[in-house]
Design an enzyme around this catalytic site. Sequence first.
Site, mmCIF file in Angstrom:
data_model
loop_
_atom_site.group_PDB
_atom_site.id
_atom_site.type_symbol
_atom_site.label_atom_id
_atom_site.label_comp_id
_atom_site.label_asym_id
_atom_site.label_seq_id
_atom_site.Cartn_x
_atom_site.Cartn_y
_atom_site.Cartn_z
ATOM 1 N N HIS A 67 0.828 -1.205 0.000
ATOM 2 C CA HIS A 67 0.000 0.000 0.000
ATOM 3 C C HIS A 67 0.867 1.261 0.000
ATOM 4 C CE1 HIS A 67 -2.225 3.151 2.333
ATOM 5 N NE2 HIS A 67 -3.155 2.865 1.444
ATOM 6 N N GLU A 70 2.158 1.863 -3.425
ATOM 7 C CA GLU A 70 1.098 2.432 -4.272
ATOM 8 C C GLU A 70 1.058 3.957 -4.139
ATOM 9 O OE1 GLU A 70 -3.230 3.723 -3.529
ATOM 10 O OE2 GLU A 70 -2.981 1.633 -2.924
ATOM 11 N N HIS A 71 1.106 4.450 -2.907
ATOM 12 C CA HIS A 71 1.095 5.898 -2.677
ATOM 13 C C HIS A 71 2.313 6.566 -3.304
ATOM 14 C CE1 HIS A 71 -2.009 6.857 0.599
ATOM 15 N NE2 HIS A 71 -2.305 5.653 0.138
ATOM 16 N N GLU A 142 -4.087 7.934 7.982
ATOM 17 C CA GLU A 142 -5.088 7.105 7.318
ATOM 18 C C GLU A 142 -5.391 5.850 8.140
ATOM 19 O OE1 GLU A 142 -5.369 4.418 3.240
ATOM 20 O OE2 GLU A 142 -4.130 6.229 3.227
#
Length: 432
Positions: A67, A70-71, A142
Site C-alpha cells: 500500500h 502504491e502511494h 489514514e
Amino acid sequence: MKKQFYQEFNRSVYRETLANGLQVELLPMAGFNKTYAMMTTDFGSVDNHFVPYQETEPVQVPDGVAHFLEHKLFEKKDHDAFDLFGELGADSNAFTSFTQTSYLFSTTSRLKDNLQILLDFVQDPYFTEQSVQKEQGIIGQEIQMYDDDPSWRLYLGMLGNLYPHDPMHIDIAGTVDSISHITPEILMTCYRTFYQPSNMNLLVVGKLDPVAVMSWIKGNQEQKQFGLQEKPHRLFTLNDPAGQDVIPFRSLTMNVSRPKVMVGLRGIKRFDSGQDRLRYKLAIDLLLDMLLDDTSDNYLRLYDQGIIDDSFGYNLDMTRSFYFAYFSTNTDQQERFADEVMAILENADQELDQAADRFVGIKRAEIGRLVGLLDSPEAIGNRYGGELFARANLMDEILTMQTIELADLHQAAHDFINSQGMSVYQIVPHHQ
C-alpha cells in the site's frame, strides 16, 4: 494480437503478451465515449515474505509496504502523476488489496496521452528519505482514521478470527509502527521484485481502436529497458491450510450506538485452474443468494423478527491464496443473528431443496445484473481478476453463469460449508 469474438454480446477482446511479459487486454465498446484503463501488479499486502529479484536469500518486509508503494509511485521528483491526469481532464486513482495493486484512470479524450502517463509513472519509481518520511505521516493518519471506523474494524476483526496467524488479519495499510520501518531501499526491493512487466497486466476498455492502442502501448514499452523476466518467488503460505486455527468468537467494545455482528465462513478448497475457481465462485454467489437474498424466506423471517434490518449484507471474497464469506448486520440480537445464520448455512442442502423453485429466477436475476454491468467500462475493468480467474472477463463470467445448475450449488455447499470454519465477531457499545 489475438482476437476473441463473443457472438452473444457482439463484442471482441484483443489480447497480447508483449516481449517484456506485460499482458495487455483491450475491449472496445462501440458507441461509448468513456475509456477506462487499469494496470495491475500481482502484489498485495500478504506478499511480505519473498526472495528478492535475482537474489537467493528470503526477506521479510514491514506490513503495509504494498500500500505504501502504491502511494509513493504517484510522486516524482518534480511532479505528481495525479496532477498530470488532472491536466488532461482524466480521473485517476489506485488501490491495494491483499494480493494486488492497481492503478487506473477514466477519460473521454486524449487516451494516448493518458496511457503514456499511466505506463510511465508506474514504471518509473522515485523514492527519497524525505518523501518516505512524509508519507509515513500521511498513511499513519489514514490508519488511525480506519481504526475509528466500526465497519472496518468489524471486517478486520473477522479476518483475525478466520486467519489469526496469517497476514490477512493485519490492515492492508499496515500499522503505524510497521510503516515507520519502511525505507526507500525496502520500497525498491519490492518494486524490482513485483513490478516486473511479466508480473503485471494492463486492461483498457471502452472507446478505443485496438490496433492503435496496442501500437501506442508497444511503442511506450519498447523505449524502456527491463531486466530478465523472473516470476516472483513468494514465500507466503497459510499457517493452517485445513483451517483448524479459526477462532470461534471475539468481541470488541467501541463507541457505537448499536451493536454490529458478523458471521464468517472460511473456505479450504484448492483449485486446479482459474476456470475452476471462477465456476466455484459463481456457484457460491448463487448459493448465498438462494439462502439469504432479500426475496428469500430466511431474509423475510429474520427481518420480520427484527433480527436484521436494512444494514444486512453478505459477500464472498476470493483471492489467489484464500477465500471466505461473511454476513453482517446491525442488531440488538447479536447471538440470535449468529445462531440463525450458522443454522441456515449448516442446513444448506435442505434449504436449497425447499427453495428449488426459486433457482431459475435467482440465476436469471444474477445474469441480468451481470449483463447490465456490460454498459459500464469501470465495472468491466474492476471485475477483471487476471490470472485469478484465468484472465476471464465479464462476458466469460456471464457465459459460465449460464451453465451452472442447482446440483452445482449443492456441491459448492458441500465443499465450502463446515462448522469448524465458522466464526462470529461483534462490536458492542460501551454501555453494554
